[in-house]
Design an enzyme around this catalytic site. Sequence first.
Site, mmCIF file in Angstrom:
data_model
loop_
_atom_site.group_PDB
_atom_site.id
_atom_site.type_symbol
_atom_site.label_atom_id
_atom_site.label_comp_id
_atom_site.label_asym_id
_atom_site.label_seq_id
_atom_site.Cartn_x
_atom_site.Cartn_y
_atom_site.Cartn_z
ATOM 1 N N HIS A 68 -3.335 -6.867 4.532
ATOM 2 C CA HIS A 68 -4.419 -5.875 4.584
ATOM 3 C C HIS A 68 -4.328 -5.025 5.851
ATOM 4 O O HIS A 68 -5.022 -5.306 6.821
ATOM 5 C CB HIS A 68 -5.776 -6.594 4.581
ATOM 6 C CG HIS A 68 -6.155 -7.144 3.258
ATOM 7 N ND1 HIS A 68 -6.917 -6.433 2.352
ATOM 8 C CD2 HIS A 68 -5.879 -8.337 2.681
ATOM 9 C CE1 HIS A 68 -7.095 -7.166 1.257
ATOM 10 N NE2 HIS A 68 -6.472 -8.324 1.432
ATOM 11 N N ARG A 87 0.237 -14.057 -7.797
ATOM 12 C CA ARG A 87 -1.100 -14.008 -7.164
ATOM 13 C C ARG A 87 -1.362 -15.287 -6.381
ATOM 14 O O ARG A 87 -0.921 -16.361 -6.756
ATOM 15 C CB ARG A 87 -2.187 -13.860 -8.228
ATOM 16 C CG ARG A 87 -2.102 -12.585 -9.019
ATOM 17 C CD ARG A 87 -3.210 -12.525 -10.055
ATOM 18 N NE ARG A 87 -4.520 -12.473 -9.418
ATOM 19 C CZ ARG A 87 -5.637 -12.927 -9.971
ATOM 20 N NH1 ARG A 87 -5.612 -13.496 -11.169
ATOM 21 N NH2 ARG A 87 -6.787 -12.818 -9.336
ATOM 22 N N GLY A 142 -8.992 -6.575 -3.257
ATOM 23 C CA GLY A 142 -10.219 -6.952 -3.964
ATOM 24 C C GLY A 142 -9.838 -8.010 -4.983
ATOM 25 O O GLY A 142 -9.152 -8.970 -4.661
ATOM 26 N N GLU A 143 -10.229 -7.794 -6.211
ATOM 27 C CA GLU A 143 -9.886 -8.738 -7.277
ATOM 28 C C GLU A 143 -9.079 -7.968 -8.331
ATOM 29 O O GLU A 143 -9.621 -7.093 -9.011
ATOM 30 C CB GLU A 143 -11.184 -9.324 -7.856
ATOM 31 C CG GLU A 143 -10.979 -10.456 -8.817
ATOM 32 C CD GLU A 143 -10.160 -11.613 -8.229
ATOM 33 O OE1 GLU A 143 -10.395 -11.978 -7.065
ATOM 34 O OE2 GLU A 143 -9.282 -12.122 -8.945
ATOM 35 N N GLU A 178 -5.640 -2.298 6.489
ATOM 36 C CA GLU A 178 -6.890 -1.564 6.770
ATOM 37 C C GLU A 178 -7.868 -2.396 7.595
ATOM 38 O O GLU A 178 -8.875 -1.887 8.052
ATOM 39 C CB GLU A 178 -7.545 -1.118 5.443
ATOM 40 C CG GLU A 178 -8.244 -2.205 4.642
ATOM 41 C CD GLU A 178 -7.296 -3.151 3.909
ATOM 42 O OE1 GLU A 178 -6.066 -3.092 4.155
ATOM 43 O OE2 GLU A 178 -7.788 -3.965 3.117
ATOM 44 N N CYS A 213 -2.503 -5.640 -1.155
ATOM 45 C CA CYS A 213 -2.970 -6.921 -1.698
ATOM 46 C C CYS A 213 -3.277 -6.808 -3.196
ATOM 47 O O CYS A 213 -2.359 -6.600 -3.974
ATOM 48 C CB CYS A 213 -4.150 -7.428 -0.877
ATOM 49 S SG CYS A 213 -4.367 -9.201 -1.061
HETATM 50 N N1 GLN Z 1 -6.352 -12.917 -4.770
HETATM 51 C C1 GLN Z 1 -6.724 -11.569 -5.115
HETATM 52 C C2 GLN Z 1 -6.208 -11.187 -6.476
HETATM 53 O O1 GLN Z 1 -5.348 -11.822 -6.991
HETATM 54 C C3 GLN Z 1 -6.207 -10.588 -4.090
HETATM 55 C C4 GLN Z 1 -6.842 -10.861 -2.758
HETATM 56 C C5 GLN Z 1 -7.046 -9.649 -1.919
HETATM 57 O O2 GLN Z 1 -6.925 -8.504 -2.338
HETATM 58 N N2 GLN Z 1 -7.412 -9.932 -0.709
HETATM 59 O O3 GLN Z 1 -6.674 -10.226 -7.045
#
Ligand code: GLN
Length: 210
Positions: free
Chosen positions: A177, A113, A54-55, A179, A86
């Site tokens: 990922h 990141r 996610g973020e 999943e 991720c």
């Molecule tokens: N770029 C996202 C981050 O730094 C991670 C991307 C992802 O989870 N697909 O949080």
Amino acid sequence: MTLTAGVVAVQGDVSEHAEAVRRAGEVHGRETEVREIRTSGTVPDCDLLLLPGGESTTISRLLHDEGIAEEIVAHVEAGKPVLATCAGLIVAATDAGDDRVRNLGVADVTVERNAFGRQKDSFEAPLDVAGLDDPFPAVFIRAPLIGDVGEGVEVLAEWDGRPVAVRDGPVVGTSFHPELTPDSRIHGLGLFDNDGRAVAEDGAEPTPDR
Ligand code: GLN
């Protein structure tokens, strides 16, 4: 005994992980009840935890605001398994080189990141992973790279000579990922042993061979 798997659901790709851990449980002959974690109080009931992508800035802020962060740290200290993918790996790491990420420090690695650069922002590649017999279809989406790897951290996979999957005790982290494919072997690798026990259960052997 049914295992309780918690998917951290403050933000990110939650339902895919819920499905993947259910499938991995089936492969290992274990029934898995999945709970979504949005507030404190649920993590202590969980045998397994998943920290989705996610973020990472948003996820880490919400984990601390909700009091979930310290529960995850206690889960790891108790030796219970976590699969962090991720952004989840970014949050689990000791340092992400970004003040907006509040790291949990449960995986002794540093991460960078969005390290794959623009033209390779997202791609899929077959990846050799230690413990898996055949390559895993790894989907990278704005993925982090793993930088420094602490002593005692096992590198499970590399891409371009850099680590993209690691195991630090009960925590398995991937830049990609797992999943997002029907292949649940990484969930199996991180969360179950050969006899279908959760990694922290009595007698469980964390050495995978599948
Ligand atoms: N770029 C996202 C981050 O730094 C991670 C991307 C992802 O989870 N697909 O949080």
